[in-house]
Design a protein around this motif. Structure first.
Motif, short mmCIF file in Angstrom:
data_model
loop_
_atom_site.label_atom_id
_atom_site.label_comp_id
_atom_site.label_asym_id
_atom_site.label_seq_id
_atom_site.Cartn_x
_atom_site.Cartn_y
_atom_site.Cartn_z
N THR A 96 -10.51 -6.69 -9.92
CA THR A 96 -10.63 -6.10 -8.59
C THR A 96 -12.08 -6.00 -8.16
O THR A 96 -12.39 -6.08 -6.96
CB THR A 96 -9.96 -4.72 -8.55
OG1 THR A 96 -10.47 -3.90 -9.61
CG2 THR A 96 -8.47 -4.84 -8.68
N PRO B 84 -6.75 -1.79 -10.13
CA PRO B 84 -6.09 -1.62 -8.84
C PRO B 84 -5.13 -0.45 -8.89
O PRO B 84 -4.68 -0.04 -9.97
CB PRO B 84 -5.33 -2.94 -8.67
CG PRO B 84 -5.02 -3.36 -10.08
CD PRO B 84 -6.22 -2.93 -10.89
N ARG C 109 -9.15 4.44 -1.61
CA ARG C 109 -8.71 3.87 -2.88
C ARG C 109 -9.18 2.42 -3.01
O ARG C 109 -9.50 1.95 -4.10
CB ARG C 109 -7.18 3.97 -3.00
CG ARG C 109 -6.66 5.39 -2.95
CD ARG C 109 -5.17 5.47 -3.16
NE ARG C 109 -4.79 5.20 -4.55
CZ ARG C 109 -3.55 5.27 -5.01
NH1 ARG C 109 -2.55 5.61 -4.18
NH2 ARG C 109 -3.27 5.02 -6.27
N VAL C 110 -9.19 1.71 -1.90
CA VAL C 110 -9.71 0.35 -1.92
C VAL C 110 -11.19 0.35 -2.31
O VAL C 110 -11.62 -0.43 -3.16
CB VAL C 110 -9.52 -0.33 -0.55
CG1 VAL C 110 -10.20 -1.71 -0.52
CG2 VAL C 110 -8.03 -0.47 -0.21
N THR D 155 0.83 -1.19 0.00
CA THR D 155 0.00 0.00 0.00
C THR D 155 0.87 1.25 0.00
O THR D 155 2.03 1.22 0.42
CB THR D 155 -0.90 0.04 1.24
OG1 THR D 155 -0.10 0.24 2.41
CG2 THR D 155 -1.68 -1.26 1.39
N LYS E 141 -2.50 -5.53 -1.85
CA LYS E 141 -2.84 -4.10 -1.73
C LYS E 141 -4.23 -3.89 -1.12
O LYS E 141 -4.43 -2.96 -0.34
CB LYS E 141 -2.84 -3.44 -3.11
CG LYS E 141 -1.51 -3.26 -3.80
CD LYS E 141 -1.70 -2.35 -5.01
CE LYS E 141 -0.52 -2.43 -5.97
NZ LYS E 141 -0.64 -3.59 -6.88
N LEU E 142 -5.19 -4.74 -1.52
CA LEU E 142 -6.59 -4.39 -1.32
C LEU E 142 -7.35 -5.26 -0.32
O LEU E 142 -8.34 -4.80 0.25
CB LEU E 142 -7.32 -4.46 -2.67
CG LEU E 142 -6.75 -3.60 -3.80
CD1 LEU E 142 -7.49 -3.90 -5.10
CD2 LEU E 142 -6.83 -2.12 -3.47
N TRP E 143 -6.94 -6.52 -0.15
CA TRP E 143 -7.79 -7.42 0.62
C TRP E 143 -7.84 -7.03 2.10
O TRP E 143 -6.82 -6.70 2.71
CB TRP E 143 -7.35 -8.88 0.48
CG TRP E 143 -8.36 -9.79 1.13
CD1 TRP E 143 -8.27 -10.42 2.33
CD2 TRP E 143 -9.66 -10.09 0.61
NE1 TRP E 143 -9.42 -11.11 2.58
CE2 TRP E 143 -10.29 -10.93 1.55
CE3 TRP E 143 -10.34 -9.75 -0.57
CZ2 TRP E 143 -11.58 -11.43 1.35
CZ3 TRP E 143 -11.62 -10.24 -0.76
CH2 TRP E 143 -12.22 -11.08 0.19
N TRP F 175 -5.95 5.55 2.06
CA TRP F 175 -5.79 4.34 1.25
C TRP F 175 -7.09 3.55 1.18
O TRP F 175 -7.43 2.97 0.15
CB TRP F 175 -4.66 3.47 1.78
CG TRP F 175 -4.45 2.24 0.94
CD1 TRP F 175 -4.90 0.99 1.18
CD2 TRP F 175 -3.78 2.19 -0.32
NE1 TRP F 175 -4.54 0.14 0.17
CE2 TRP F 175 -3.85 0.86 -0.77
CE3 TRP F 175 -3.12 3.13 -1.11
CZ2 TRP F 175 -3.28 0.45 -1.98
CZ3 TRP F 175 -2.56 2.72 -2.30
CH2 TRP F 175 -2.63 1.40 -2.73
N GLU F 176 -7.82 3.52 2.29
CA GLU F 176 -9.08 2.79 2.31
C GLU F 176 -10.05 3.35 1.27
O GLU F 176 -10.84 2.60 0.68
CB GLU F 176 -9.69 2.84 3.71
CG GLU F 176 -10.94 1.99 3.89
CD GLU F 176 -10.71 0.51 3.66
OE1 GLU F 176 -11.69 -0.19 3.30
OE2 GLU F 176 -9.57 0.03 3.82
N SER G 178 -11.62 0.90 -5.99
CA SER G 178 -11.26 -0.27 -6.80
C SER G 178 -12.33 -1.35 -6.71
O SER G 178 -12.60 -2.06 -7.69
CB SER G 178 -9.92 -0.84 -6.32
OG SER G 178 -8.87 0.07 -6.52
N ASP H 144 -3.01 -7.63 -6.36
CA ASP H 144 -4.28 -7.01 -6.01
C ASP H 144 -4.68 -7.35 -4.57
O ASP H 144 -5.15 -6.49 -3.82
CB ASP H 144 -5.38 -7.48 -6.97
CG ASP H 144 -5.20 -6.95 -8.38
OD1 ASP H 144 -4.27 -6.14 -8.60
OD2 ASP H 144 -5.97 -7.35 -9.27
#
Length: 678
Positions: A446, A640, A429-430, A333, A475-477, A426-427, A433, A472
């Protein structure tokens, strides 16, 4: 070594010097069925089952021994693999000699490499406290073990390999499948397993099994040394009888140690932490293997030091823990990577600091940055010229927490405000996505993850290993439990996911709807590598949830190819064009039909709405089920976030094509930032 030392087993040996006449294979199976690990007062079978594919090199030896030892056993049956509850290993039921005996359940595989992957998945889910054995014939069956063995050893996960070998007595030379080496008569294809095994021995006489088997168990149960262990078994020796001492078959408990830190190293670590202004923890797989998640949470509560995670360490803190800042490195991240660039002390806990984590030596940019590595192995603890703290992760964190408790250390509140604010950004951005378009639209990769994210609870386990999905996911899960995130990225082996999911299902005791939902996430490239163990899931009625994402090629390596000037050459699954390239129409491959032909119930999804319903239906399914979806190519909105740190893949120094020339210019710019931490 004394019987009470941490690395030694305790046994209930019969004091009488009686013997038992068995073949070497029968003796080995009987021995394995009586080995246990013990940690924190909890006991479980060390080798709880044996996978096997039989040929002339093991059918009359290990195969015949398993016929006798497996009677009545099986997955979840008496003497079978133990279960887990929410990722915590539970002891395997211990058969008593006066009732059911010490059975060795047998598991039937379809591919030797896949059997090792299943065993590795089982070992990881079992906290490295219980493992599986894998037996093969000689020749290609044995060499198929090499990839799985490398994966196990690189990831520090225990698996016992029992390949057949050519005749020790050499009555006929060569025999079928024998490799002839002109300069050495004692070499076979099994020697390929030497460099990828933590221990290797060839049992050329029955009595040689005794010391070799004991060494094998020691290595498997040692948290600092574990990995693939290979005992090569010549086919004639397997079937040869010997009078074995009864003591060999006594139950043995192998204590899994939790070494505490050295006092001098602990004091040095405390001084380093107390002097740090911007410390950052990098949590690796060692946190999970040590079951140190709660201890890490207590440490961060006391110090407020932020925690980034490697692929193996993701889930060390829940995603919504205030100190969790997400994945670190090339697939990390922005929050974690920016903290890494300005950190003055990096505290590694149970991590190997691979190039993905360090961004190939470019991530930790502060000129005065120092490293403190808490690791159970001295080899890893000394990397990056770190202050070593050689200890078990949980024991080391407990000691650090206690040592800092009376000294009033806590990070500056402004630093805490900084990283919590960056985490919130950042959340967002999640969320962007994961956001899905209209219900009738085709989802991007994503967005598929976003739909799954809305469905799962802390019970679900996600398994992945290779392609674009690990990036992905890292970064995102949003990891909701300590063992939900199961991404194998030490070896990043395509084909790991499906068999590993079977191993996890066996470890959790998941059959029907009684157990935890286990998802194997694969792209089309990975599926084509190794779909064979679908048949095993069907055979055992394991409720595997297979999610196939079809994007018609190697998406991850295609993106990398474009970045390094190779123009996505050879990465698309398409017909050839008039110029001989691969830019024609997509191949008419129907992976859903293939999965159905192997026995899976298949749910096809073409839209976001279809996929939402299919995922929910698959999660509730009692048997093995597949969700198949063709994904849309991501755009700048639905894709992503890009890589937040560099990864060194050398670019051609001379080239005539503009793409490669431009890529080399970018490479030279990035590599200039690399440094050695000395």
């Amino acid at each position: 070594m004394s019987p009470t030392s941490p690395a030694s087993p305790t046994s209930t040996a019969n004091p009488h010097c009686s013997t038992r006449r068995l073949t070497t294979a029968q003796a080995l199976v009987a021995f394995l069925a009586r080995q246990y690990t013990e940690r924190d007062g909890r006991r479980q079978r060390l080798i709880s089952a044996t996978w096997g594919i039989f040929g002339h090199g093991n059918v009359a030896g290990i195969g015949q021994a398993l016929v006798e030892a497996a009677a009545g056993g099986g997955p979840g049956g008496p003497g079978g693999p133990g279960g887990t509850t929410h990722g915590t290993p539970t002891p395997t039921p211990t058969p008593t000699p006066t009732s059911t005996g010490h059975r060795m359940p047998y598991l039937q595989g379809r591919n030797e490499q896949a059997m090792v992957h299943a065993a590795v998945g089982y070992a990881r889910q079992s906290g490295r406290l219980s493992a599986h054995a894998v037996t093969t014939s000689i020749g290609p069956g044995a060499t198929n073990l090499v990839t799985g063995a490398a994966l196990a050893t690189i990831n520090r996960l225990p698996v016992l390999l029992l390949p057949g070998d050519t005749f020790a007595t050499r009555p006929a030379d060569p025999v079928l499948q024998q490799l002839e080496v002109p300069y050495a008569g004692d070499v076979s294809v099994n020697d390929c397993l030497r460099p990828v095994s933590r221990y290797f021995d060839r049992i050329t006489r029955p009595e040689a099994l005794i010391p070799a088997a004991l060494q094998a168990m020691r290595l498997l149960a040692d948290p600092a040394e574990t990995g693939a262990v290979t005992l090569a078994l010549p086919q004639d020796v397997q079937a040869e009888a010997y009078d074995w001492p009864e003591e060999f078959f006594a139950e043995r408990d192998w204590h899994v140690r939790r070494p505490a830190p050295d006092t001098f190293e602990l004091e040095a670590a405390v001084r380093a932490i107390r002097s740090a202004r911007r410390p950052l923890i990098v949590a690796g797989g060692g946190v999970r293997h040590s079951a140190a998640e709660e201890t890490l949470a207590a440490f961060t509560a006391a110090t407020r030091i932020p925690v980034a995670s490697t692929q193996a360490g993701k889930g060390a803190l829940r995603h919504d823990h205030p100190a969790d800042v997400g994945g670190i490195g090339h697939t990390g991240t922005a929050t974690a990577d920016e903290l890494a660039r300005t950190a003055d002390l990096v505290i590694g806990i149970g991590t190997r600091f691979s190039d993905f984590t360090t961004a190939s030596g470019t991530l930790f940019a502060d000129p005065a940055v120092r490293f403190l590595h808490l690791n159970i192995t001295g080899f890893d603890a000394h990397k990056l010229a770190a202050l070593p703290l050689v200890a078990d992760a949980r024991a080391g964190l407990e000691a650090l927490t206690a040592a800092l408790a009376g000294r009033g250390y806590r990070v500056d509140p402004a630093y805490e405000t900084e990283y919590t604010g960056a985490k919130e950004a950042w959340e967002e951005r999640v969320e962007a996505s994961f956001a899905t378009p209209a219900p009738a639209a085709r989802p991007t990769q994503t967005q598929v993850l976003g739909l799954l994210d809305t469905l799962v609870t802390e019970d679900d386990i996600l398994i992945n290993a290779a392609g674009s999905l690990p990036g992905d996911l890292h970064k995102l899960w949003r990891a909701r439990s300590r063992d939900q995130y199961h991404v194998e990225y030490g070896y990043s082996c395509m084909g790991y996911e499906i068999p590993a999911a079977i191993g996890v299902l066996l470890a959790t005791g998941s059959q029907g709807r009684a157990g935890r939902p286990v998802w194997a996430l694969v792209g089309d490239g990975t599926y084509l590598m190794n779909p064979t163990e679908i048949v095993t899931a069907v055979q055992e009625n394991l409720p595997l949830k297979l999610l196939i994402l079809q994007n018609h090629g190697y998406a991850s390596i295609g993106g990398l190819s474009e970045a390094v000037g190779a123009e996505r050459f050879g990465t698309a699954y398409r017909h050839r064009d008039a110029d001989g390239g691969f830019t024609g129409p997509p191949l008419p491959v129907d992976l859903a039909a293939n999965a159905a032909s192997l026995g899976l119930r298949v749910l096809r999804a073409t839209t976001v709405d279809d996929l939402r319903k299919a995922l929910s239906e698959a999660r509730d399914a009692e048997g093995p089920t597949c969700v198949y979806v063709e994904t849309e190519t991501p755009d700048t909105v639905s894709g992503p976030p890009p890589a937040q740190a560099w990864w060194d893949v050398p670019v051609a120094e001379t080239a005539s094509r503009p793409a490669a020339v431009k890529a080399r210019e970018e490479y030279d710019r990035q590599v200039a930032a690399r440094r050695r931490h000395l």
